[in-house]
Structures are given as structure tokens and as C-alpha cells.
Design a protein around this motif. Structure first.
Motif, PDB file in Angstrom:
ATOM      1  N   ALA A   1     -11.801 -11.531   2.901  1.00  0.00           N
ATOM      2  CA  ALA A   1     -11.621 -10.298   3.676  1.00  0.00           C
ATOM      3  C   ALA A   1     -10.716 -10.530   4.875  1.00  0.00           C
ATOM      4  O   ALA A   1      -9.968  -9.651   5.289  1.00  0.00           O
ATOM      5  CB  ALA A   1     -12.970  -9.763   4.135  1.00  0.00           C
ATOM      6  N   ARG A   2     -10.772 -11.763   5.434  1.00  0.00           N
ATOM      7  CA  ARG A   2      -9.968 -12.059   6.634  1.00  0.00           C
ATOM      8  C   ARG A   2      -8.573 -12.571   6.303  1.00  0.00           C
ATOM      9  O   ARG A   2      -7.767 -12.764   7.199  1.00  0.00           O
ATOM     10  CB  ARG A   2     -10.675 -13.141   7.478  1.00  0.00           C
ATOM     11  CG  ARG A   2     -12.056 -12.800   7.926  1.00  0.00           C
ATOM     12  CD  ARG A   2     -12.054 -11.812   9.071  1.00  0.00           C
ATOM     13  NE  ARG A   2     -13.399 -11.310   9.300  1.00  0.00           N
ATOM     14  CZ  ARG A   2     -13.710 -10.019   9.350  1.00  0.00           C
ATOM     15  NH1 ARG A   2     -12.780  -9.098   9.217  1.00  0.00           N
ATOM     16  NH2 ARG A   2     -14.953  -9.644   9.557  1.00  0.00           N
ATOM     17  N   SER A   3      -8.313 -12.830   5.036  1.00  0.00           N
ATOM     18  CA  SER A   3      -7.063 -13.519   4.722  1.00  0.00           C
ATOM     19  C   SER A   3      -5.844 -12.605   4.750  1.00  0.00           C
ATOM     20  O   SER A   3      -4.728 -13.064   4.630  1.00  0.00           O
ATOM     21  CB  SER A   3      -7.171 -14.210   3.355  1.00  0.00           C
ATOM     22  OG  SER A   3      -7.506 -13.258   2.382  1.00  0.00           O
ATOM     23  N   SER A   4      -6.075 -11.302   4.902  1.00  0.00           N
ATOM     24  CA  SER A   4      -4.926 -10.403   5.002  1.00  0.00           C
ATOM     25  C   SER A   4      -5.308  -9.186   5.828  1.00  0.00           C
ATOM     26  O   SER A   4      -6.452  -8.765   5.838  1.00  0.00           O
ATOM     27  CB  SER A   4      -4.489  -9.966   3.608  1.00  0.00           C
ATOM     28  OG  SER A   4      -3.570  -8.920   3.719  1.00  0.00           O
ATOM     29  N   LYS A   5      -4.300  -8.640   6.512  1.00  0.00           N
ATOM     30  CA  LYS A   5      -4.544  -7.411   7.274  1.00  0.00           C
ATOM     31  C   LYS A   5      -4.413  -6.186   6.379  1.00  0.00           C
ATOM     32  O   LYS A   5      -4.649  -5.063   6.805  1.00  0.00           O
ATOM     33  CB  LYS A   5      -3.490  -7.297   8.387  1.00  0.00           C
ATOM     34  CG  LYS A   5      -3.892  -7.977   9.674  1.00  0.00           C
ATOM     35  CD  LYS A   5      -2.932  -7.540  10.756  1.00  0.00           C
ATOM     36  CE  LYS A   5      -2.803  -8.597  11.819  1.00  0.00           C
ATOM     37  NZ  LYS A   5      -1.601  -8.352  12.630  1.00  0.00           N
ATOM     38  N   LEU A   6      -4.004  -6.454   5.152  1.00  0.00           N
ATOM     39  CA  LEU A   6      -3.699  -5.368   4.224  1.00  0.00           C
ATOM     40  C   LEU A   6      -4.898  -4.439   4.024  1.00  0.00           C
ATOM     41  O   LEU A   6      -5.990  -4.881   3.732  1.00  0.00           O
ATOM     42  CB  LEU A   6      -3.295  -5.965   2.873  1.00  0.00           C
ATOM     43  CG  LEU A   6      -2.849  -4.965   1.823  1.00  0.00           C
ATOM     44  CD1 LEU A   6      -1.489  -4.376   2.168  1.00  0.00           C
ATOM     45  CD2 LEU A   6      -2.798  -5.637   0.459  1.00  0.00           C
ATOM     46  N   GLN A   7      -4.634  -3.140   4.201  1.00  0.00           N
ATOM     47  CA  GLN A   7      -5.680  -2.145   3.968  1.00  0.00           C
ATOM     48  C   GLN A   7      -5.560  -1.596   2.542  1.00  0.00           C
ATOM     49  O   GLN A   7      -4.503  -1.135   2.147  1.00  0.00           O
ATOM     50  CB  GLN A   7      -5.541  -0.987   4.963  1.00  0.00           C
ATOM     51  CG  GLN A   7      -6.063  -1.313   6.347  1.00  0.00           C
ATOM     52  CD  GLN A   7      -7.550  -1.657   6.335  1.00  0.00           C
ATOM     53  OE1 GLN A   7      -8.369  -0.908   5.825  1.00  0.00           O
ATOM     54  NE2 GLN A   7      -7.887  -2.823   6.898  1.00  0.00           N
ATOM     55  N   PRO A   8      -6.658  -1.665   1.801  1.00  0.00           N
ATOM     56  CA  PRO A   8      -6.603  -1.074   0.450  1.00  0.00           C
ATOM     57  C   PRO A   8      -6.390   0.433   0.549  1.00  0.00           C
ATOM     58  O   PRO A   8      -6.699   1.039   1.566  1.00  0.00           O
ATOM     59  CB  PRO A   8      -7.988  -1.368  -0.138  1.00  0.00           C
ATOM     60  CG  PRO A   8      -8.628  -2.322   0.784  1.00  0.00           C
ATOM     61  CD  PRO A   8      -7.980  -2.196   2.112  1.00  0.00           C
ATOM     62  N   TYR A   9      -5.851   1.027  -0.513  1.00  0.00           N
ATOM     63  CA  TYR A   9      -5.745   2.484  -0.566  1.00  0.00           C
ATOM     64  C   TYR A   9      -7.149   3.079  -0.465  1.00  0.00           C
ATOM     65  O   TYR A   9      -8.122   2.455  -0.885  1.00  0.00           O
ATOM     66  CB  TYR A   9      -5.147   2.934  -1.916  1.00  0.00           C
ATOM     67  CG  TYR A   9      -3.680   2.648  -2.087  1.00  0.00           C
ATOM     68  CD1 TYR A   9      -2.763   2.871  -1.059  1.00  0.00           C
ATOM     69  CD2 TYR A   9      -3.194   2.169  -3.300  1.00  0.00           C
ATOM     70  CE1 TYR A   9      -1.418   2.610  -1.244  1.00  0.00           C
ATOM     71  CE2 TYR A   9      -1.842   1.916  -3.494  1.00  0.00           C
ATOM     72  CZ  TYR A   9      -0.958   2.131  -2.452  1.00  0.00           C
ATOM     73  OH  TYR A   9       0.359   1.884  -2.631  1.00  0.00           O
TER      74      TYR A   9
ATOM     75  N   ASN B   1     -11.497  -7.605  -0.045  1.00  0.00           N
ATOM     76  CA  ASN B   1     -11.415  -8.978  -0.528  1.00  0.00           C
ATOM     77  C   ASN B   1     -10.375  -9.121  -1.626  1.00  0.00           C
ATOM     78  O   ASN B   1      -9.536 -10.022  -1.599  1.00  0.00           O
ATOM     79  CB  ASN B   1     -12.766  -9.440  -1.085  1.00  0.00           C
ATOM     80  CG  ASN B   1     -13.883  -9.185  -0.105  1.00  0.00           C
ATOM     81  OD1 ASN B   1     -14.539  -8.145  -0.156  1.00  0.00           O
ATOM     82  ND2 ASN B   1     -14.073 -10.114   0.837  1.00  0.00           N
TER      83      ASN B   1
ATOM     84  N   ARG C   1       1.089 -10.841   8.746  1.00  0.00           N
ATOM     85  CA  ARG C   1       0.309 -10.411   7.597  1.00  0.00           C
ATOM     86  C   ARG C   1      -1.150 -10.805   7.695  1.00  0.00           C
ATOM     87  O   ARG C   1      -1.979 -10.313   6.956  1.00  0.00           O
ATOM     88  CB  ARG C   1       0.913 -10.965   6.310  1.00  0.00           C
ATOM     89  CG  ARG C   1       2.095 -10.141   5.804  1.00  0.00           C
ATOM     90  CD  ARG C   1       2.648 -10.703   4.525  1.00  0.00           C
ATOM     91  NE  ARG C   1       1.593 -11.127   3.610  1.00  0.00           N
ATOM     92  CZ  ARG C   1       1.295 -12.388   3.370  1.00  0.00           C
ATOM     93  NH1 ARG C   1       1.968 -13.358   3.959  1.00  0.00           N
ATOM     94  NH2 ARG C   1       0.332 -12.684   2.523  1.00  0.00           N
TER      95      ARG C   1
END
Lengths: 266, 190
Positions: free
Chosen positions: A54-62, B41, B127
Motif C-alpha cells: 500500500a505504501r509502495s506507490s502514491k498511485l490512487q486506484p480508479y 495494494n 511516485r
């Protein structure tokens, strides 16, 4: 089995990573069911991996709605394509049939109305013709009767000649003394002007000129053959026709004497 | 407090079993809850491998579509639900970096570990949720971080990971356990 040792081997971490063989997986699942400690350890390992990933990316899922729309889109596409294949055959044929039926119904109704009105016209014409035939029959009978009446043996024919007012006029009187009837044939008289009628007089010549009215030709205009039947009980010596105001007069206006004729002496 | 956490996590996982059960029967509400639990995740793993946020988001959605479409093929006796979807996500991400279009963009295909990113100044690693990540990976040796990435993010087998990191296959299991244990300690400290 030594649970502690099993946990310490590191097999549960690989179980969560998904790198074990099917055989090993089945084994871990079985132990996890049997030993609560193993089950809890697996959950703790998974929790740490979840935290890390969960912490490995700032990417927000759709948002889920985006995914849901796509999933429902898949479903709709399938359904729509199936409907498209079936639709023309079932519903369009039905529509076409009902439209044809409606047109047919309308046409038949119109046809029926036309026939009805034609029938009415023909019936009317029929009725008119029947009436005409009846009229003709009546007219023929009348003429026949008239002719027979005029041919009777007792009939005396008197010709009434034109007088000063109208020299071209003439009339004839057919007198049946036995039946006390006079048939006046007024064909030779002109049409009387408005407000006037012809009046027929029986005349006694001697000892004094005595006129007696025997009838008014008030249906002169309407009557086609211009033959009128009048009663005459007088012992007439002559017949005259004068023009009188509508309704007739008590005594003849001799200035308007159109025709006059004497009964031949017997 | 520990008891509470224990009970809470137990409740959570009992619920999880029910959600997975519902999901297998194509219950959209259950799937929504599972998405809320794991989307971050799964997208995080994909993003780590693909290194392109837009593509990662698309692939992540595709992965969940695939998960939904293959709901009945999940078998709880062969592994955790999370492990199952993690595997689908890894495969999709690896397919992407092996694809022509990805290669055409001339991306650096050499293994790039968290650790290398962690070594960069914070402002460069846009990122990553780097502050949190740094705290999680505190005191973890470089080999640990690499091993975790290979096993959990890239789906390497023990053998492949051993070759990649040039360590004996027999030590992978225990080494990984100690690495994960350190991670768990850091979580508790936090």
C-alpha cells in the motif's frame, strides 16, 4: 508437530508470496485450519505485505464506480447484441402485419361505405322510377277513362269559338246530358294572367240571356291535358268562358268573354 | 490493546471469508468491499513494476476486471485471496514491461529496487509514498529489500531469487522470514 519450528522455517512467508507448490499450499492450508497459531501468523505476515504494498506507490486506484461501469458495460454489450439479432424477426414482422391489417381493415370499411351509398342511390332511383310508373299508369287510366267518356254515345260536342278579346282562342265542350256532366277542353285558351281565372257559364238564350256558372277552371295552370269535368244540370243552349278575378264572379264579365258556342238544336 | 487487535483482526478475517464467498457468487457489493481493501495494494505493486502511473492505473483496472470475470476459479485451498489477486496483478504488470510498446518507450528494464529509490533525495522520488516507505523499511538490509521485491512484487521463485541475488537457495526461506519479521517490527513501532 512442532508449530514453532514450522513457523520459523519461513514457509508461511512464501505461502503469502505465492511461490509454493500446490502440494505445499494444501499442506499450509490444512495446518492453518488445525493450528490457530499458524493461522494467526499467516494473517500477520499478510498484513505486513499489505502495509508495504500500500505504501509502495502514491498511485490512487480508479474509484470503484469506474470499474463497476466497465463490468456492467460488458454485461450490457452481451445483452444488447443478443437483442439486436432477435429484434427484426419478431417485433418488426409483428408491426408490419398489424399495419397491413389496419390498412386492409380501413380499405374494407371504405369499400363497404361506398357500396352502401351506391345502394342508397340505386334504391332512390328505383323508388323514383316506380313512382313514375305508377304516375304513368294513373295518367294512362285517366286518359283512357276520359277517352271512353268522350266516346260515349250520349255525348254532344260543342265548339266554342274565339271572341273579340281573343279571336284565336277556342275550346270544346263535351256534354253528356244523361250523366249531367260537361267536359271542357280548354287547350285552346291562353294562360290566365295572375289574379284571374276562367269561369264556365251555361247560357239560356231565350226568352232572356241567362248565364249560370257551372265552374271555375282554377287548376288551369297545373292541369296538363286541360280537360275539366264540370257538373251541369241545366238545360243549356250555349256555353261561354270568361276571364274573372280569382274566386269567380256571380255574373259574367262579357267584356272578357273568350269563347262562346251554342248547342245545336235538336 | 493486543487482545483488542487480535479480536479485531479475527473479526476482519471472518468477514473476509464471507466477502470472498459472496464475490465468488458475483455479489457486486462484496466485490466493492474487496476492492476497497486491496485496490491500493494491487495498484501499488503494478505501479512499482510498470513505473508509469497512467498505464499502471489502466492495468490495475483491467486486473480487477479479470479478477471479476474469473471469480469462480479462485480456490481457497490453494492460497490466500490476496495471494491470488497479487499473482494476477504481477503477471499483468510483467506482460506490460515485456510488451513491444513498453520496450519502444525505451524504459530501463534493469531491476530497480525500492532501495535505489530510497537512496534518492525525497523530492526526486515523486511516485513513492517515500516517507512512510522509509519508515517501514527502516533497518532492513539492502538484500532484504531486494528479496522482498523479487518474491512479492515480481513473483520470483526461490531459485530465481537466489540466482538474482547470488545467495544459496536454501537460505532464501529463512532470510525472507527475518526480513518480513523486521518489517512487522517496524509496523508495530509505527
Amino acid at each position: 508437530m512442532d508449530v514453532e519450528k514450522y513457523i520459523a522455517s519461513g514457509i508461511l512467508e512464501l505461502y503469502v508470496a505465492g511461490t509454493l507448490s500446490d502440494q505445499e499450499n494444501l499442506e499450509v492450508v490444512a495446518y492453518a485450519k488445525e493450528y490457530q497459531e499458524i493461522h494467526d501468523e499467516i494473517i500477520a505476515i499478510e498484513a505486513s505485505v499489505l502495509e508495504l504494498t500500500a505504501r509502495s506507490s502514491k498511485l490512487q486506484p480508479y474509484p470503484f464506480t469506474t470499474l463497476k461501469n466497465q463490468l456492467e458495460g460488458q454485461k450490457d454489450n452481451k445483452v444488447v447484441s443478443m437483442q439486436k439479432e432477435k429484434k427484426p424477426w419478431i417485433s418488426y414482422l409483428g408491426w408490419a402485419a398489424s399495419v397491413l391489417f389496419a390498412i386492409g381493415l380501413f380499405w374494407t370499411y371504405n369499400q363497404n361505405q361506398e357500396l352502401k351509398s351506391e345502394l342508397e342511390v340505386v334504391s332512390d332511383a328505383n323508388l323514383r322510377l316506380e313512382n313514375q310508373i305508377a304516375d304513368s299508369d294513373t295518367s294512362l287510366e285517366k286518359t283512357q277513362a276520359l277517352l271512353n267518356a268522350l266516346r260515349a254515345k250520349e255525348i254532344e260536342v260543342i265548339t266554342l269559338g274565339g271572341q273579340a278579346v281573343s279571336p284565336d282562342s277556342y275550346a270544346k265542350a263535351y256534354w253528356n246530358k244523361t250523366e249531367e256532366k260537361v267536359f271542357i277542353d280548354a287547350k285552346g285558351l291562353p294562360e290566365p294572367p295572375d289574379g284571374f281565372v276562367y269561369q264556365v257559364w251555361s247560357l239560356k238564350l231565350s226568352p232572356t240571356l241567362t248565364p249560370t256558372s257551372i265552374g271555375i277552371l282554377d287548376t288551369f295552370n297545373e292541369d296538363e291535358n286541360k280537360v275539366f269535368v264540370l257538373n251541369n244540370t241545366n238545360n243549356s243552349e250555349a256555353f261561354g268562358i270568361t276571364l274573372e278575378p280569382t274566386g269567380g264572379s256571380d255574373s259574367p264579365n262579357l267584356e272578357q268573354l273568350y269563347t262562346l258556342g251554342a248547342v245545336s238544336a235538336t | 490493546m493486543r487482545l483488542f487487535l487480535f479480536l479485531a483482526s479475527n473479526w476482519f478475517y471472518m468477514t473476509l471469508d464471507k466477502l470472498v464467498e459472496g464475490f465468488k457468487k458475483r455479489d457486486m457489493a462484496a466485490f466493492e468491499k474487496l476492492y476497497a481493501m486491496y485496490a491500493e495494494n494491487i495498484c501499488g505493486v503494478i505501479s512499482t513494476i510498470v513505473k508509469n502511473d497512467d498505464r499502471a492505473q489502466e492495468i490495475c483496472q483491467d486486473v480487477f476486471v479479470k479478477i471479476w470475470n474469473n471469480a469462480e476459479s479462485y480456490n481457497a485451498s490453494k492460497g490466500r485471496f490476496f495471494t491470488w489477486i497479487l499473482n494476477i496483478a504481477r503477471n499483468a504488470a510483467i506482460d506490460e514491461i515485456r510488451s513491444k510498446s513498453y520496450k519502444n518507450e525505451k524504459k530501463n528494464l534493469s531491476a530497480e529496487y525500492f532501495v535505489s529509490i530510497l537512496e534518492q533525495p525525497e523530492e526526486v522520488s515523486e511516485r513513492m509514498d517515500s516517507k512512510q516507505l522509509k519508515r517501514l523499511l527502516l533497518n532492513l538490509k539492502e538484500k532484504c529489500v531486494q528479496l522482498i521485491e523479487l518474491l512479492y512484487y515480481r513473483g520470483y521463485t526461490q531459485k530465481e531469487a537466489a540466482e538474482e541475488l547470488d545467495i544459496p537457495v536454501g537460505t532464501i526461506k529463512t532470510r525472507n522470514r527475518s526480513c518480513i519479521s523486521q518489517l512487522r517490527e517496524n509496523m508495530i513501532v509505527k
